[in-house]
Every structure is written in structure tokens, then in C-alpha cells.
Design a protein around this motif. Structure first.
Motif, PDB file in Angstrom:
ATOM      1  N   ARG A 355     -17.990  17.826  30.262  1.00 40.70           N
ATOM      2  CA  ARG A 355     -17.432  16.738  31.080  1.00 40.70           C
ATOM      3  C   ARG A 355     -18.239  15.446  31.023  1.00 40.70           C
ATOM      4  NH1 ARG A 355     -15.741  19.974  36.668  1.00 40.70           N
ATOM      5  NH2 ARG A 355     -14.200  21.356  35.687  1.00 40.70           N
ATOM      6  N   GLY A 356     -19.498  15.524  30.782  1.00 43.83           N
ATOM      7  CA  GLY A 356     -20.318  14.320  30.784  1.00 43.83           C
ATOM      8  C   GLY A 356     -21.552  14.487  29.929  1.00 43.83           C
ATOM      9  N   PRO A 357     -22.438  13.485  29.941  1.00 40.39           N
ATOM     10  CA  PRO A 357     -23.628  13.528  29.082  1.00 40.39           C
ATOM     11  C   PRO A 357     -24.780  14.325  29.685  1.00 40.39           C
ATOM     12  CG  PRO A 357     -23.553  11.453  30.229  1.00 40.39           C
ATOM     13  CD  PRO A 357     -22.332  12.204  30.664  1.00 40.39           C
ATOM     14  N   VAL A 358     -24.464  15.352  30.485  1.00 38.49           N
ATOM     15  CA  VAL A 358     -25.509  16.173  31.104  1.00 38.49           C
ATOM     16  C   VAL A 358     -25.212  17.643  30.864  1.00 38.49           C
ATOM     17  CG1 VAL A 358     -26.029  14.470  32.895  1.00 38.49           C
ATOM     18  CG2 VAL A 358     -24.310  16.232  33.325  1.00 38.49           C
ATOM     19  N   LEU A 359     -26.276  18.449  30.882  1.00 40.61           N
ATOM     20  CA  LEU A 359     -26.157  19.896  30.789  1.00 40.61           C
ATOM     21  C   LEU A 359     -26.430  20.468  32.169  1.00 40.61           C
ATOM     22  CD1 LEU A 359     -26.067  22.682  29.333  1.00 40.61           C
ATOM     23  CD2 LEU A 359     -28.496  22.363  28.831  1.00 40.61           C
ATOM     24  N   MET A 360     -25.475  21.271  32.678  1.00 35.51           N
ATOM     25  CA  MET A 360     -25.606  21.813  34.026  1.00 35.51           C
ATOM     26  C   MET A 360     -25.571  23.338  33.977  1.00 35.51           C
ATOM     27  SD  MET A 360     -23.088  19.182  36.102  1.00 35.51           S
ATOM     28  CE  MET A 360     -23.472  19.947  37.665  1.00 35.51           C
ATOM     29  N   ILE A 382     -29.937  18.927  33.236  1.00 29.53           N
ATOM     30  CA  ILE A 382     -30.730  18.250  32.211  1.00 29.53           C
ATOM     31  C   ILE A 382     -29.997  16.983  31.808  1.00 29.53           C
ATOM     32  CG2 ILE A 382     -31.714  18.444  29.898  1.00 29.53           C
ATOM     33  CD1 ILE A 382     -31.942  21.427  30.306  1.00 29.53           C
ATOM     34  N   GLU A 383     -30.654  15.847  31.967  1.00 28.80           N
ATOM     35  CA  GLU A 383     -30.011  14.548  31.775  1.00 28.80           C
ATOM     36  C   GLU A 383     -30.588  13.812  30.571  1.00 28.80           C
ATOM     37  OE1 GLU A 383     -30.648  12.558  35.444  1.00 28.80           O
ATOM     38  OE2 GLU A 383     -29.277  13.839  36.581  1.00 28.80           O
ATOM     39  N   THR A 384     -29.894  12.753  30.195  1.00 26.75           N
ATOM     40  CA  THR A 384     -30.304  11.931  29.064  1.00 26.75           C
ATOM     41  C   THR A 384     -31.723  11.402  29.250  1.00 26.75           C
ATOM     42  OG1 THR A 384     -28.009  11.254  28.734  1.00 26.75           O
ATOM     43  CG2 THR A 384     -29.709   9.900  27.683  1.00 26.75           C
ATOM     44  N   LEU A 523     -39.636  12.804  16.244  1.00 27.51           N
ATOM     45  CA  LEU A 523     -38.448  12.966  17.085  1.00 27.51           C
ATOM     46  C   LEU A 523     -38.461  11.993  18.253  1.00 27.51           C
ATOM     47  CD1 LEU A 523     -37.978  16.860  17.309  1.00 27.51           C
ATOM     48  CD2 LEU A 523     -36.703  15.246  15.889  1.00 27.51           C
ATOM     49  N   CYS A 524     -39.599  11.889  18.902  1.00 29.05           N
ATOM     50  CA  CYS A 524     -39.681  11.030  20.088  1.00 29.05           C
ATOM     51  C   CYS A 524     -39.538   9.554  19.728  1.00 29.05           C
ATOM     52  CB  CYS A 524     -41.006  11.267  20.818  1.00 29.05           C
ATOM     53  SG  CYS A 524     -41.156  12.917  21.533  1.00 29.05           S
ATOM     54  N   GLU A 525     -40.036   9.166  18.542  1.00 30.87           N
ATOM     55  CA  GLU A 525     -39.958   7.759  18.139  1.00 30.87           C
ATOM     56  C   GLU A 525     -38.586   7.404  17.578  1.00 30.87           C
ATOM     57  OE1 GLU A 525     -43.092   7.204  15.366  1.00 30.87           O
ATOM     58  OE2 GLU A 525     -44.695   7.246  16.886  1.00 30.87           O
ATOM     59  N   ARG A 526     -38.047   8.273  16.723  1.00 31.83           N
ATOM     60  CA  ARG A 526     -36.771   7.964  16.062  1.00 31.83           C
ATOM     61  C   ARG A 526     -35.559   8.281  16.940  1.00 31.83           C
ATOM     62  NH1 ARG A 526     -37.879   8.287  10.437  1.00 31.83           N
ATOM     63  NH2 ARG A 526     -39.920   7.320  10.147  1.00 31.83           N
ATOM     64  N   LEU A 527     -35.692   9.251  17.821  1.00 29.63           N
ATOM     65  CA  LEU A 527     -34.567   9.659  18.686  1.00 29.63           C
ATOM     66  C   LEU A 527     -34.989   9.586  20.136  1.00 29.63           C
ATOM     67  CD1 LEU A 527     -33.529  12.857  16.642  1.00 29.63           C
ATOM     68  CD2 LEU A 527     -32.639  10.537  16.344  1.00 29.63           C
ATOM     69  N   PRO A 528     -35.280   8.383  20.649  1.00 26.89           N
ATOM     70  CA  PRO A 528     -35.828   8.274  22.006  1.00 26.89           C
ATOM     71  C   PRO A 528     -34.851   8.700  23.105  1.00 26.89           C
ATOM     72  CG  PRO A 528     -35.286   6.110  21.122  1.00 26.89           C
ATOM     73  CD  PRO A 528     -35.149   7.064  19.988  1.00 26.89           C
ATOM     74  N   GLN A 529     -33.548   8.587  22.864  1.00 26.25           N
ATOM     75  CA  GLN A 529     -32.566   8.952  23.885  1.00 26.25           C
ATOM     76  C   GLN A 529     -32.078  10.399  23.750  1.00 26.25           C
ATOM     77  OE1 GLN A 529     -31.787   6.916  26.453  1.00 26.25           O
ATOM     78  NE2 GLN A 529     -33.409   5.657  25.534  1.00 26.25           N
ATOM     79  N   THR A 530     -32.546  11.084  22.723  1.00 25.00           N
ATOM     80  CA  THR A 530     -32.122  12.471  22.516  1.00 25.00           C
ATOM     81  C   THR A 530     -32.815  13.400  23.502  1.00 25.00           C
ATOM     82  OG1 THR A 530     -31.673  12.139  20.169  1.00 25.00           O
ATOM     83  CG2 THR A 530     -32.091  14.387  20.873  1.00 25.00           C
ATOM     84  N   VAL A 531     -32.031  14.260  24.123  1.00 26.42           N
ATOM     85  CA  VAL A 531     -32.585  15.268  25.026  1.00 26.42           C
ATOM     86  C   VAL A 531     -33.162  16.399  24.173  1.00 26.42           C
ATOM     87  CG1 VAL A 531     -32.064  16.962  26.808  1.00 26.42           C
ATOM     88  CG2 VAL A 531     -30.956  14.716  26.855  1.00 26.42           C
ATOM     89  N   LEU A 532     -34.430  16.719  24.406  1.00 23.22           N
ATOM     90  CA  LEU A 532     -35.071  17.828  23.699  1.00 23.22           C
ATOM     91  C   LEU A 532     -35.216  19.013  24.645  1.00 23.22           C
ATOM     92  CD1 LEU A 532     -38.019  16.117  21.753  1.00 23.22           C
ATOM     93  CD2 LEU A 532     -35.691  16.557  20.975  1.00 23.22           C
ATOM     94  N   VAL A 533     -34.855  20.190  24.175  1.00 27.84           N
ATOM     95  CA  VAL A 533     -35.094  21.434  24.907  1.00 27.84           C
ATOM     96  C   VAL A 533     -35.794  22.372  23.930  1.00 27.84           C
ATOM     97  CG1 VAL A 533     -34.102  23.378  26.151  1.00 27.84           C
ATOM     98  CG2 VAL A 533     -33.052  21.114  26.341  1.00 27.84           C
ATOM     99  N   HIS A 547     -40.457  17.786  31.317  1.00 25.93           N
ATOM    100  CA  HIS A 547     -40.219  18.855  32.280  1.00 25.93           C
ATOM    101  C   HIS A 547     -40.551  20.202  31.633  1.00 25.93           C
ATOM    102  CE1 HIS A 547     -37.764  15.575  33.838  1.00 25.93           C
ATOM    103  NE2 HIS A 547     -37.746  16.175  35.022  1.00 25.93           N
ATOM    104  N   ALA A 548     -40.957  21.141  32.450  1.00 27.88           N
ATOM    105  CA  ALA A 548     -41.233  22.500  31.982  1.00 27.88           C
ATOM    106  C   ALA A 548     -40.404  23.489  32.794  1.00 27.88           C
ATOM    107  CB  ALA A 548     -42.715  22.833  32.116  1.00 27.88           C
ATOM    108  N   LEU A 549     -39.892  24.497  32.117  1.00 30.05           N
ATOM    109  CA  LEU A 549     -39.136  25.580  32.760  1.00 30.05           C
ATOM    110  C   LEU A 549     -39.863  26.880  32.456  1.00 30.05           C
ATOM    111  CD1 LEU A 549     -36.590  26.624  34.235  1.00 30.05           C
ATOM    112  CD2 LEU A 549     -35.469  26.770  31.999  1.00 30.05           C
ATOM    113  N   GLU A 550     -40.432  27.481  33.488  1.00 31.59           N
ATOM    114  CA  GLU A 550     -41.217  28.703  33.339  1.00 31.59           C
ATOM    115  C   GLU A 550     -40.348  29.896  33.719  1.00 31.59           C
ATOM    116  OE1 GLU A 550     -44.635  30.746  32.281  1.00 31.59           O
ATOM    117  OE2 GLU A 550     -44.530  28.564  32.423  1.00 31.59           O
TER     118      GLU A 550
END
Length: 566
Positions: A355-360, A382-384, A523-533, A547-550
Motif C-alpha cells: 500500500r505504501g513505501p513502508v514495511l509493516m 520500517i520506513e524510507t 550502498l550508503c553513498e550510492r543508495l542513500p534513500q534505500t532501506v537496508l535490512v 536500528h537493530a532488531l534483536e
């Protein structure tokens, strides 16, 4: 019921195929050729009788005329056979193509290929598409054309046999009885008895044929597995173990083959005996009439040929029972495949439409297929612009979480709403198709979607300079490249695809710390808006995430912010 349903599905696929008109035209042409063959067969029987009569009468002119007619009929018969083989083979490939494409699509759509491997519902699904569909087409067309030839032949030959065979007269209970077309009735009764006995002898072959295809496929798969992991087998010095494993697989092939051959031998002996009895019977029936002067030797030869042809057509079910058995075995395997591919996935995780640019994630918990709990995730959004690092001890479901987000793991509870965005997953060992290097970089998109210079730059940036000049070279890259090089290839793929969400599952496990740091920096420099998991054990990746998910098996998942270095 399942067998009937899959046959209906296969026939329906052929009827609605784009090739349907070409297949229909080829089928009608093949049937026409069969009709011509039947007519030529009647002419052959007639010329044979005339030749025998001219020989007994020492009629040289008549003999030459009959011989010339016989030669023309034989030549025409060979032309028809050649044309029939060509058009029927053409029809087989058209039908196989019409079936293979949709079944391949069913296998690959909705991750069915992964689900079948994950749940091990059936063996060798690839063999069922590559081999069983081919066998279905071959056996089906063979049986269809054989049945058409048999029914047409019964009508054509039995009409002649009825009219030329005359009547059988005998005295019984003080009365004279006559049976018109007695040769046809004898052939009919003979074929019915033959069919009943053949079916009883051949019935066990259905199960044995299915088992033979299963064991053969397992043996081929075992050898393919050794080829795929040749280096690991060599490093482990596992040749002896693999030899014992493969010979054990082949022993099943061999033992089942002997059982199958035993039944086939019995069937062949029976078929040979029944054929000889048929030859003896026709002489027993017609010999006295020739000796009494009622029939000429030539007429007997003609009737013998017509009787043999009629009996062979009536015997089609009995003679073709082995093929019918093989066809039933193939249909059973295809029915199993169809049932497994179209089965409703088990599990309780609901995946909502994007539905949108977020993962729920809502109320999410993960389990094994048997219900054993892995971990409880809870509610996460998880947001942009965010970069998440998933950590935890082995066996708590870190990689399983990514599979669930991808829609590949239904086991557990809760809901997942994936993002409406471009998503890319990088597993620990990425898939590299056997093609050019550019195709491997572009996968799953086409190679034409990428510019050559961009591909070369991505390879340079990911520290793969030796591959820059091999961009259009085809090879088995998964065998040629080390695991570390394959992981760097995956990062080059990510830089080229520029996804909005990038999921990495231990994607740097085979890399040294300096290369790992360099690739994440890219990745961080070339794809600054990409969400990384990222799923990882190393703490060296902390600076590249926000963010960290334990995860833990004994407590709900905990989230915490991470002080990113970028």
C-alpha cells in the motif's frame, strides 16, 4: 478423480493453446493419411490373392499385372508411412510446446518451485515437466492415432471380410444352422478374450512403471547433485561415499527394472502364443473349404490377410495395453505434480497487498512447519531512509524472517504488509544463471536493461576488476567464482538495480572486514534513500545501520536505535 481432472486440464490447455489451429490441421492430415493407408491395405490383400491365383493357374500375363499392382500399392504404402511419421512427429512437438509453457509458468509462479522444495511434497518436479509431459504427449497421440486406425480398420476390413468370407453352415440338434460373417464373429470373440487376459497379466505394470520413473529420476538427480558440488565432494574425499550412494540409487532402478521385465516377458510370451494360435485357427477354418474346392488358394490368401488385419484392429486394446499402462503411470505423476503446485500453502501468516513505501509487521511470530516456535517479532514499521540490522543466536529465525517478508514462509501468525516499492533480496549465496556475466548482473531483469559501462563500473567498485573484460562471456559463474566473488557480484547487482528496499541475508559472510566495510559504504553513498535490512552476526556492521532488531527464542524481539556512522 484427480487423474480425470489432470487429463481434462491437459486437453483444455491444448484446446486453448495458440497452436490449436496448427495442431488441428496436422491432426486431420495425419488421420487422412491413416485412412489412405487402410484403403491401400485392402488393395494389398486383393493383389496378394490375385497373385496366388495366377500362380496356381500359371497365368503369366495376369501374374505380371497383379505384381505391378502390388508393387504400386507397396510403394504408395511406404510414402504414406513416411508422411505419417513426419506429420505425427510434428504434431507431438506442437502439443509438447503447448503444454510445457503453461506448466512451466505454474511451477515458477507464486514461488511454487520454492514451496515444493521446502515441503518436499513430490519428487523431481523438473522431471515431470521435462520428461512426463513429453511422455504424455507421445503416449496420448500414439494411443489416439492407434485407436482411430483400429476403429477405421475394423470398419474397412470387417466389411470386406464379411462380404467375402461367406457363411458357416453346420448341423446341430437335427437342424441346419448358418452363421453369416462367421470369420468376423470369430475375430471379435478372439479379441475380447485376448483383451481380458492381457489386462490381467499387465495390470501390475502400472505401479511398476511409476516406480521406475521415480527411481530413474532420483538416480539422475543424484548424479546432477555430484556435478553441482564437485569441488566439495573432492575436498571431502567423498568419491567413495558418492559411489555407494549412487549405486544404491541405481540398485533400486535395477531391481524394479527386473520386476518390470518379468511382467513384460510374461506378456510378450502370451502375445506370441496368441498370435500363433490365430494363424493356426485361420488355416483350420479355411483349409477344409479349399480342399473341398469351394475356395481358391488365392481367395484363401485374401481372406487370411483380411482376417489378420481385422483381428489386429480388434486387438488394439490388448496389444496397446502396455502403452496404456505407461500412459496411466505418466498421468498419475502429472496429477501429483498438479495437485502439489495448486495446493493451498499451509500456515497462518497473512500477506496483505502493498500500500505504501513502508514495511509493516503486525503481531508477527515465526514457527517451523511442525509448529515449533522460532521467535516472536511483534509490531514493527520500517520506513524510507532507515537501515535495520537483524541479530540473534543461530536458529531463532533471522533468515526465516526475510523469507516471511518475501512471502515464502507461511508458518507462524500475524500479518505482513510489504512495501509498494522496488525490492531486492541478496541471500548468502546468490543465484548466478549459466549465461553471460551481464545476464547474471541484470538478473532477474533482461541484460538489455543495463548499460555496459554501468556494469563495468559496478564491477570495478565492488573490487572485481578481473571480470570487467568478461562481461559478455558465457560460463557457469557459480562454479567459476569463489563465494566471496559471488557475494561481491550480488552487491554489484544491487548497485545496478537501485532498489527501494534491499534485504541482505549474511550477504558478506565470506568477505574480509575491509571489503565488507567498503561494500556497505558504497550502498550508503550510492543508495542513500534505500532501506537496508541486514541479517548478520558481526558487530562491525553496526555503524552502517540506524536500528537493530534483536531476536531470541526465549523473549520477544527487542528493537533499539543504533548510532550510525553515516
Amino acid at each position: 478423480m484427480s487423474r480425470r481432472r489432470v487429463v481434462f486440464k491437459l486437453v483444455s490447455t491444448l484446446v486453448h493453446s495458440p497452436y490449436r489451429w496448427r495442431m488441428l490441421a496436422t491432426l486431420l492430415l495425419s488421420l487422412l493419411i491413416l485412412g489412405i493407408e487402410l484403403w491401400i491395405g485392402i488393395q494389398l490383400a486383393s493383389f496378394l490373392g490375385r497373385i496366388v491365383d495366377t500362380l496356381t493357374q500359371r497365368d503369366a500375363a495376369g501374374f505380371r499385372t497383379a505384381l505391378l499392382g502390388l508393387s504400386g500399392s507397396i510403394a504408395s504404402f511406404f510414402v504414406c508411412i513416411s508422411a505419417y511419421v513426419y506429420f505425427s512427429s510434428h504434431l507431438q512437438m506442437q502439443a509438447r510446446t503447448a503444454l510445457t509453457y503453461p506448466w512451466l509458468r505454474d511451477w515458477l509462479d507464486d514461488e511454487a518451485v520454492y514451496r515444493l522444495e521446502r515441503e518436499q511434497q513430490i519428487d523431481n518436479p523438473d522431471q515431470r515437466i521435462a520428461e512426463d509431459l513429453k511422455l504424455f504427449v507421445t503416449h496420448s497421440l500414439g494411443l489416439l492415432m492407434g485407436a482411430a486406425n483400429a476403429f477405421g480398420g475394423v470398419f474397412a476390413y470387417s466389411t470386406q471380410l464379411w462380404s467375402q468370407g461367406g457363411e458357416l453352415g453346420f448341423e446341430f440338434a437335427g437342424r441346419i444352422w448358418t452363421i453369416s460373417g462367421y470369420l468376423f464373429w470369430i475375430a471379435l470373440i478372439y479379441s475380447i478374450v485376448d483383451f481380458v487376459l492381457t489386462r490381467r497379466i499387465a495390470q501390475p505394470q502400472i505401479g511398476l512403471n511409476m516406480q521406475q520413473q521415480h527411481f530413474e529420476a532420483d538416480f539422475r538427480f543424484g548424479m546432477a547433485q555430484v556435478r553441482e558440488h564437485a569441488e566439495q565432494v573432492a575436498l571431502y574425499r567423498g568419491a567413495g561415499t558418492e559411489f555407494r550412494r549412487l549405486t544404491a540409487c541405481f540398485e533400486k532402478v535395477r531391481q524394479n527394472w527386473w520386476r518390470l521385465i518379468a511382467y513384460q516377458l510374461g506378456l510378450n510370451v502370451y502375445r506370441s502364443a496368441i498370435s500363433n494360435v490365430s494363424t493356426f485357427l485361420i488355416f483350420l477354418l479355411l483349409g477344409p473349404r479349399v480342399l473341398a474346392g469351394v475356395l481358391t488358394v488365392g481367395a484363401m490368401t485374401t481372406l487370411q490377410s483380411l482376417y489378420g488385419q481385422t483381428l489386429s484392429k480388434l486387438n488394439w486394446f490388448a496389444v496397446s495395453w502396455t502403452d496404456i499402462v505407461a500412459w496411466l503411470a505418466v498421468v498419475n505423476r502429472l496429477a501429483e505434480f498438479d495437485r502439489a503446485v495448486n495446493a493451498t500453502p499451509r500456515g497462518g501468516i497473512e500477506v496483505d497487498p502493498p500500500r505504501g513505501p513502508v514495511l509493516m509487521l503486525r503481531g508477527l511470530s515465526l514457527t517451523l512447519p511442525n509448529g515449533t516456535a522460532l521467535s516472536t517479532i511483534g509490531d514493527i514499521t520500517i520506513e524510507t531512509g532507515q537501515r535495520w540490522l537483524v541479530r540473534g543466536p543461530s536458529g531463532v529465525g533471522k533468515s526465516t524472517l526475510l523469507r516471511a517478508i518475501a512471502g515464502l514462509w507461511p508458518h507462524g501468525r500475524g500479518r505482513i504488509q510489504p512495501p509498494q516499492a522496488r525490492v531486492l533480496f541478496l541471500p548468502q549465496k546468490s543465484y548466478l544463471p549459466w549465461d553471460t556475466l551481464k545476464v547474471a548482473l541484470a538478473y532477474p531483469h533482461s541484460a538489455e536493461s543495463l548499460d555496459d559501462d554501468a556494469c563495468r563500473l559496478a564491477l570495478e567498485d565492488c573490487r572485481l576488476p578481473r571480470l570487467v573484460s568478461r562481461l559478455h562471456e558465457s560460463d557457469r559463474w557459480s562454479m567459476r567464482l569463489s563465494l566471496g566473488e559471488q557475494q561481491r557480484m550480488a552487491f554489484a547487482r544491487a548497485l545496478l538495480h537501485k532498489p527501494d528496499f534491499l534485504f541482505l541475508d549474511e550477504a558478506t559472510s565470506a568477505l574480509d572486514l575491509d571489503t565488507e566495510r567498503h561494500l556497505y559504504q558504497l550502498l550508503c553513498e550510492r543508495l542513500p534513500q534505500t532501506v537496508l535490512v541486514s541479517v548478520a552476526h558481526r558487530t562491525t556492521l553496526d555503524p552502517f545501520h540506524t536500528h537493530a532488531l534483536e531476536l531470541g527464542s526465549d523473549h520477544p524481539a527487542r528493537t533499539q536505535p543504533v548510532e550510525a556512522a553515516l
